[in-house]
Each structure stands twice: as C-alpha cells, then as structure tokens.
Design an enzyme around this catalytic site. Structure first.
Site, PDB file in Angstrom:
ATOM      1  N   GLU A   1       9.513  -4.584  -1.273  1.00 56.32           N
ATOM      2  CA  GLU A   1      10.151  -5.152  -2.719  1.00 56.32           C
ATOM      3  C   GLU A   1       9.331  -5.599  -3.448  1.00 56.32           C
ATOM      4  OE1 GLU A   1      12.893  -5.254  -3.859  1.00 56.32           O
ATOM      5  OE2 GLU A   1      13.558  -4.101  -2.189  1.00 56.32           O
TER       6      GLU A   1
HETATM    7  C1  LIG Z   1       8.853  -0.811   6.431  1.00 58.00           C
HETATM    8  C2  LIG Z   1       9.103  -0.244   5.086  1.00 58.00           C
HETATM    9  C3  LIG Z   1      10.164  -0.311   4.528  1.00 58.00           C
HETATM   10  C4  LIG Z   1      10.242   0.062   3.073  1.00 58.00           C
HETATM   11  N1  LIG Z   1      11.279   0.067   2.666  1.00 58.00           N
HETATM   12  C5  LIG Z   1      11.579   0.623   1.336  1.00 58.00           C
HETATM   13  C6  LIG Z   1      12.653   0.924   0.787  1.00 58.00           C
HETATM   14  O1  LIG Z   1      13.830   0.934   1.363  1.00 58.00           O
HETATM   15  N2  LIG Z   1      12.782   1.634  -0.463  1.00 58.00           N
HETATM   16  C7  LIG Z   1      11.761   1.939  -1.238  1.00 58.00           C
HETATM   17  O2  LIG Z   1      11.797   2.692  -2.096  1.00 58.00           O
HETATM   18  N3  LIG Z   1      10.333   1.639  -0.606  1.00 58.00           N
HETATM   19  C8  LIG Z   1      10.284   1.115   0.601  1.00 58.00           C
HETATM   20  N4  LIG Z   1       9.077   0.597   1.173  1.00 58.00           N
HETATM   21  C9  LIG Z   1       7.971   0.844   0.334  1.00 58.00           C
HETATM   22  C10 LIG Z   1       7.489  -0.430  -0.272  1.00 58.00           C
HETATM   23  O3  LIG Z   1       7.986  -1.075  -1.194  1.00 58.00           O
HETATM   24  C11 LIG Z   1       5.960  -0.251  -0.871  1.00 58.00           C
HETATM   25  O4  LIG Z   1       5.031   0.113   0.337  1.00 58.00           O
HETATM   26  C12 LIG Z   1       5.502  -1.270  -1.729  1.00 58.00           C
HETATM   27  O5  LIG Z   1       6.253  -1.555  -2.769  1.00 58.00           O
HETATM   28  C13 LIG Z   1       4.227  -1.292  -2.034  1.00 58.00           C
HETATM   29  O6  LIG Z   1       3.735   0.232  -2.577  1.00 58.00           O
HETATM   30  P1  LIG Z   1       2.565   1.003  -1.714  1.00 58.00           P
HETATM   31  O7  LIG Z   1       2.812   1.107  -0.442  1.00 58.00           O
HETATM   32  O8  LIG Z   1       2.600   2.433  -2.353  1.00 58.00           O
HETATM   33  O9  LIG Z   1       1.329   0.244  -2.115  1.00 58.00           O
HETATM   34  P2  LIG Z   1       0.248   0.353  -3.484  1.00 58.00           P
HETATM   35  O10 LIG Z   1       1.152   0.397  -4.675  1.00 58.00           O
HETATM   36  O11 LIG Z   1      -0.419   1.647  -3.334  1.00 58.00           O
HETATM   37  O12 LIG Z   1      -0.253  -0.798  -3.651  1.00 58.00           O
HETATM   38  C14 LIG Z   1      -1.542  -1.002  -2.632  1.00 58.00           C
HETATM   39  C15 LIG Z   1      -2.178  -2.406  -2.854  1.00 58.00           C
HETATM   40  O13 LIG Z   1      -2.588  -2.401  -4.240  1.00 58.00           O
HETATM   41  C16 LIG Z   1      -2.078  -3.701  -4.965  1.00 58.00           C
HETATM   42  N5  LIG Z   1      -1.588  -3.252  -6.158  1.00 58.00           N
HETATM   43  C17 LIG Z   1      -1.070  -2.246  -6.775  1.00 58.00           C
HETATM   44  N6  LIG Z   1      -0.861  -2.311  -8.072  1.00 58.00           N
HETATM   45  C18 LIG Z   1      -1.271  -3.398  -8.516  1.00 58.00           C
HETATM   46  C19 LIG Z   1      -1.423  -4.138  -9.618  1.00 58.00           C
HETATM   47  N7  LIG Z   1      -0.739  -3.447 -10.711  1.00 58.00           N
HETATM   48  N8  LIG Z   1      -1.871  -5.241 -10.086  1.00 58.00           N
HETATM   49  C20 LIG Z   1      -2.523  -5.783  -8.653  1.00 58.00           C
HETATM   50  N9  LIG Z   1      -2.390  -5.289  -7.411  1.00 58.00           N
HETATM   51  C21 LIG Z   1      -1.825  -4.146  -7.253  1.00 58.00           C
HETATM   52  C22 LIG Z   1      -0.810  -4.092  -4.129  1.00 58.00           C
HETATM   53  O14 LIG Z   1      -0.410  -5.451  -4.211  1.00 58.00           O
HETATM   54  C23 LIG Z   1      -1.305  -3.656  -2.638  1.00 58.00           C
HETATM   55  O15 LIG Z   1      -1.995  -4.633  -1.930  1.00 58.00           O
HETATM   56  C24 LIG Z   1       9.068   0.274   2.347  1.00 58.00           C
HETATM   57  C25 LIG Z   1       7.674  -0.090   2.991  1.00 58.00           C
HETATM   58  C26 LIG Z   1       7.519  -0.128   4.341  1.00 58.00           C
HETATM   59  C27 LIG Z   1       6.243  -0.188   4.909  1.00 58.00           C
END
Ligand SMILES: Cc1cc2nc3c(=O)[nH]c(=O)nc-3n(C[C@H](O)[C@H](O)[C@H](O)COP(=O)(O)OP(=O)(O)OC[C@H]3O[C@@H](n4cnc5c(N)ncnc54)[C@H](O)[C@@H]3O)c2cc1C
Length: 590
Positions: free
Chosen positions: A440
C-alpha cells in the site's frame, strides 16, 4: 498457543468516552447508531474473531496457500470460516444499504477490522481487498457496473482485488505496461502481467473481481495515462451468476515471510474482457479511492497485531518466574518472581500498550472524520473532515504499521527464547506484521506523501486543519495545574513540530532532496504530537477516577509523556540537521 480477546473495554473508551460518539449518531442516516446498537455488534464481532478466526491463525500459517494447475487453495478451515463470516453479515457492515449493506459508519466497522487483524490477518486480507474494490466501484463505477457487482461484494459472495503492481513497476506506477484495447461492444481487452496480487486467486468465493490499472492505446506516458478496469474472473450471466470463464488466471503464488494463508498471486491477463471504471486516463485518481481506504486499513493491521502480541506477552510475563525484583522479592514463597517485576520488561509492555491505545484512539478520530466527510449535511464540514483524513492517512499507514512491527518485536522479546521459537506463536505476529510497512505504498513513500503533497496542499489548508484546533486546545488547557504534566510537554512538542514544518517548507522549496531527507522523521514527529494530544485528553477523562481502568489510563498517559514523547527532541534535531550527510555520500561509495 496464543489467545485473543477483543479489547472491548478500551474500544468503548475510545468511542464513547474519549471521542464524541454522539456526533456520529447526529450525522444524517446514522440516527440509529447509538451505543445500544453498536455494543452488541462489537460483542458479536469479538466472539466471532476469538472463536472462529483466531483458532485458524496458526494452522493457516503452517499450511499456507497451495497452488496447483492454476488453482489456489486456502488452508483447511478457511472456507468454512469465510462462509460463516458471510452468513453472519460481516462483509455488509460498512456498505451502502442501496446494495444490501448495513450502512454502519466507519467508526464502528474500524473496531471490527482491528479484531480481524488481531485474530487472523491472513484471513482478513480477503474481505479487506473486497472492501477496497467495493469502495472504488461505489465511487466511480457506472450505474450498470454498480448494480451488477456491488451486491455480490457486499454479500461476500464474490471477492475483489487490486491489481497495480507489475514486475518492473511497484512504487512508480507511471511505468506500468498492461494494455487495454477497446472492443466494439464498449468493453475492453486487457493484456499484461500483474504480480503480488493479494487474493488474486483462491477458493473462498465463486467469482473474483479484479480492479486493474492499464493503459489505453493512445494514453499519454506516465501516471497521467493510466485507466482503471473491472475484470471479473467469470463473466456474470444476465441473472447474476458466474458464467463464462474470462481469460485471466493465476500463474503462481509467492512464498513469503508472513501472512502465509493470504494468497499473493502472479496474475496473467490475456485479452481478458473488462469494463472501464471512472474516466479514461484518470484511473489512478479512481484507484486512490481504494488505496486511501486500504491505507487506513493497513494501518489498522499494525494496531491489531500489536494488540494480540501485547495480550500474550502480558499473560506470559505474569507467569514466567525468573530473577528477583530489584527492590526485594515480590513473591518470596516462589522460587523466583514473575518477570513482570523487572523494569525492562515493564518498559517493553508499557511501550506496546501506549502505542496500541494511542493509535486506537487516533484511528477512531480519523474514522469519525471519514464518516463526517461522507454524511454531514454541511459541505464546509465535509471538506474540513476530508482534509483531516487526507492529512492523517499517511500518518496512520506508516506510524501504525511501524508501531505494529516494533510492538510485535517487543512482544516476542518479552518471551525471550520462547518468543523466538515457533511454539508460543509470538514470532508469527512479527512475520505477519512486517508486510504492512511495505505494501500500500512503503512507509518511506507515505512520508513523502505527507511532506510532498499533504503539507503544501491548498496552500497549507490540510495542515491548518490540525494545527489550529490543537493551538485552541492548548490555549484552553494551559495553566490548569492538574493537567500541566500533560499539556506542557505537548505544547513543547507542538512548537517543535511547527518550527520543523516551517523549516521543511522553506528548505523543500529550495531543494526537494531536503524534504525527502527529512520526511520519515517528520511523519514520526507529527504522529507523536497527534498522539500526545490524545493522551492529554485521555488524562483529562481519567483524572480523579478511582476505577482501575482509569488509573491504568492515567499511568499510561504519564508513561507516554515521560518515555515516548521525548523522542520528539531527537526527531526535531535530525530534521533540522538537514539532508547534506545523505547527499554528499557518493553513489560509488555504497
Ligand atoms: C505480500 C504482498 C502483497 C501485496 N499485495 C498487493 C496487491 O494486492 N496489489 C498490488 O497491486 N500490489 C501488491 N503488493 C505490492 C506492493 O504494494 C509493492 O511491493 C510496494 O508498493 C512496493 O513496490 P516494490 O516492491 O516494487 O518496491 P520498489 O518500488 O522497487 O521500492 C523499493 C524501495 O525503494 C523505495 N522507493 C521507491 N521509490 C521511491 C521514491 N520515489 N522515493 C523514495 N523511496 C522510494 C521504496 O520505499 C522501497 O524501500 C503486495 C506486495 C506483497 C509483498
């Protein structure tokens, strides 16, 4: 084996004694929502969660979900529990009566949400996602879509998902590639792969409604070119039954640290039929309806897990005999004293308790504002309440889930090695709590939302919704000797928050890196001030009352002021130190 009992006494305190619940009852359409109506609902919710959901928490964690030939099975007992959940009408609690809902305010349903998260967070994910889908469709769906799908979501017969994330696109949704091509009949063909989709596939419901972000063929690049679509797993027949199978299927499920009984799916859309929700290229705005509701709910996940961990840590600390109290034996007839006598154990338990009760009280305030924003007759009051919710949403999401993680780690620590091994169930709370800080929108991104969007919105109007009432509260209460121990530290912390806000606004304008560098500390400082006000108000209610409940409230308020609120000094210092130490470190040196 852990146990759980809904904290009904504290919930009633937060609803009726600390907040003006009568303001909810006074809202149009909420006249029947009195404590006489609400209390039996909370009692029944507590019983359901303790007797039906909590017993499946451990077995669900051990079995997890399974995936075979595109079919996802939830652990034993989940289907029966979900059927009971629907039979008892729980999915309809906070839903529109026009679609079969019970129309209860958020302020009430929030309490039940917390209970589910304490009892079995994995289970709670399924109805949680459905409710998010309900919110988005209710706010942005065409009348036909609403009529076809909302009653099914409200009854729990069908469930919902939220499909944003793609392999190359998590936080930065502007990068998403899933395509939506218009069809001659007004529907769309959706093609792409989504990952990490909670409740994407499972065996609890006869149909699953995916809310999917995708791009139209002529869409502009970036986040302004994203539209929202409803893609059902089965296309409904005219009489509302699941009909032909749509071309959307789970490709795999993830193996993960916690919430193992919640299915996290790779979803493949292969020219699947869908319908647009909201306007073309405005999908992100429509999805935000769902995401804001979900962010508050995720905050409550942190709170719920902290509560159940606290309950079990206290029970253990009363029983476990180790060492002697520093001021002489507390139970000389026993070989050792209960660990509850040790200052460090008391520190851990009180830190948990102050976090939990403060966050519960703040959650109620925000839920009341949501209800005001939805129901109030006066547009100005609706706007004011909506501003407050918008401001507090990142704070609830990030601070509550950080608190949930810290608290479950402390709960585990109270049990020592017995907390780390699986037998006592405390480590599951830790594992389950961790994801709430990530999904989220990660907590770092929530902090950016606060400093980047919320702080400056409408020339600081959101901030004024919080600052002005707090300034008025201080003016009324400063100089009352019986409240000085609460009001004085609150006033000092508030002054620091105002100073930090001014500094951040000025620096952030000159260099956005500065705002980003301070964001997480600023969000925490903000949360501490909001909680401090609630603890001061709590103390006002509790002062002079001899009942143990109120004495405990007063003692916790004192603990918060003495041991938690002082974190504001450090946060203030780190904010004011600026971002140079982060900026000057060259990339190659990492
Ligand atoms: C168990 C689980 C359930 C989930 N359920 C859903 C779901 O139902 N629907 C759905 O769509 N998604 C879902 N997700 C996805 C989840 O919302 C994302 O994993 C999350 O939003 C982060 O995206 P990412 O993993 O690609 O990390 P990234 O976006 O790659 O981020 C990696 C790191 O970089 C930081 N970062 C990235 N961009 C910035 C920025 N602009 N400024 C500062 N810091 C930044 C982040 O804070 C993080 O620490 C789920 C994930 C998991 C693990």
């Amino acid at each position: 084996m852990t146990s759980y009992a809904a904290p009904l006494r504290d919930m009633r305190f937060a609803l009726y004694e600390l907040s003006h619940f009568a303001e909810v009852t006074a809202l149009p359409g909420c006249g029947e929502v009195t404590p006489e109506l609400v209390d039996p609902i909370l009692d029944a919710g507590g019983t359901f969660c303790a007797e039906v959901l909590a017993p499946l928490n451990r077995s669900g964690d051990e079995a997890g979900c399974t995936f075979e030939n595109g079919v996802v099975r939830t652990p034993d007992g989940f289907k029966q529990a979900y059927a009971a959940y629907c039979r008892d009408g729980w999915p309809a609690l906070h839903a529109d009566p026009a679609f079969g809902g019970q129309g209860l305010p958020k302020t009430v349903s929030l309490m039940f949400e917390e209970m589910i998260c304490s009892a079995n967070l994995s289970f709670g994910m399924y109805p949680g996602l459905s409710h998010g889908a309900y919110e988005a469709l209710h706010a942005h769906g065409t009348p036909a879509l609403r009529q076809t799908y909302l009653p099914k979501l409200v009854s729990g017969e069908w469930s919902g998902t939220m499909c944003l994330t793609e392999p190359h696109c998590g936080t930065d949704l502007g990068l998403l590639r899933t395509r939506a091509v218009p069809d001659a009949d007004g529907s769309f063909r959706i093609t792409g792969t989504k990952i990490f989709i909670s409740a994407g596939e499972h065996d609890l419901t006869s149909n699953i409604l995916h809310l999917v972000l995708a791009r139209l063929p002529d869409a502009p690049a970036g986040s302004r070119g994203i539209s929202l679509f409803l893609v059902p797993k089965f296309l409904p027949t005219p009489d509302g039954r699941p009909g032909v199978r749509n071309t959307v299927a789970a490709g795999a499920i993830e193996h993960k640290m916690g919430i193992k009984a919640s299915s996290t799916c790779v979803m493949n859309f292969d020219a699947a039929q869908g319908w647009m929700v909201g306007k073309p290229n405005r999908g992100l705005a429509a999805m935000f309806t769902m995401m804001n509701a979900a962010r508050l709910s995720v905050g409550i996940q942190g709170l719920g897990l902290a509560e159940v961990s606290y309950q079990n840590a206290v029970a253990y600390a009363r029983e476990r005999l180790q060492g002697r109290a520093l001021n002489g034996p507390a139970q000389p007839d026993k070989p050792a004293d209960p660990i509850l006598v040790h200052p460090d154990v008391r520190r851990m338990l009180l830190t948990m308790r102050a976090g939990i009760e403060g966050c519960r009280a703040l959650g109620v305030r925000v839920a009341m504002a949501q209800d005001t924003a939805t129901h109030h007759a006066d547009a100005a009051r609706r706007e004011e309440a909506d501003d407050y919710v918008a401001l507090m949403t990142p704070i609830i999401k990030a601070y509550f889930t950080d608190m949930g993680w810290d608290a479950t780690v402390l709960g585990m620590q109270v049990l020592g090695g017995h907390g780390y091994i699986r037998d006592h169930g405390m480590e599951q709370f830790v594992r389950d709590a961790r994801i709430a800080q990530i999904y989220e929108g990660t907590n770092g991104v929530q902090a950016l939302d606060l400093v980047g969007r919320k702080m400056s919105a409408h020339a600081g109007r959101y901030l004024r919704r919080f600052f002005h009432p707090l300034a008025a509260y201080l003016e009324t209460n400063q100089g009352k000797p019986e409240l000085a121990e609460f009001i004085d530290p609150l006033a000092k912390a508030f002054a620091r928050l105002q100073q930090a806000t001014a500094a951040l606004a000025a620096r952030g304008l000159a260099d956005p890196f500065e705002a980003g560098a301070a964001a997480t500390d600023y969000l925490r400082l903000f949360a501490l001030v909001a909680l401090a006000q609630l603890w001061a108000e709590t103390a006002t209610v509790a002062l002079g009352k001899s009942d143990e409940f109120y004495r405990a409230k007063l003692a916790t308020a004192r603990f918060f002021m003495a041991k938690i609120l002082p974190q504001n000094y450090t946060l203030f210092s780190t904010i004011m130190a600026g971002g140079a130490s982060l900026k000057q470190f060259e990339d190659a040196m990492f």
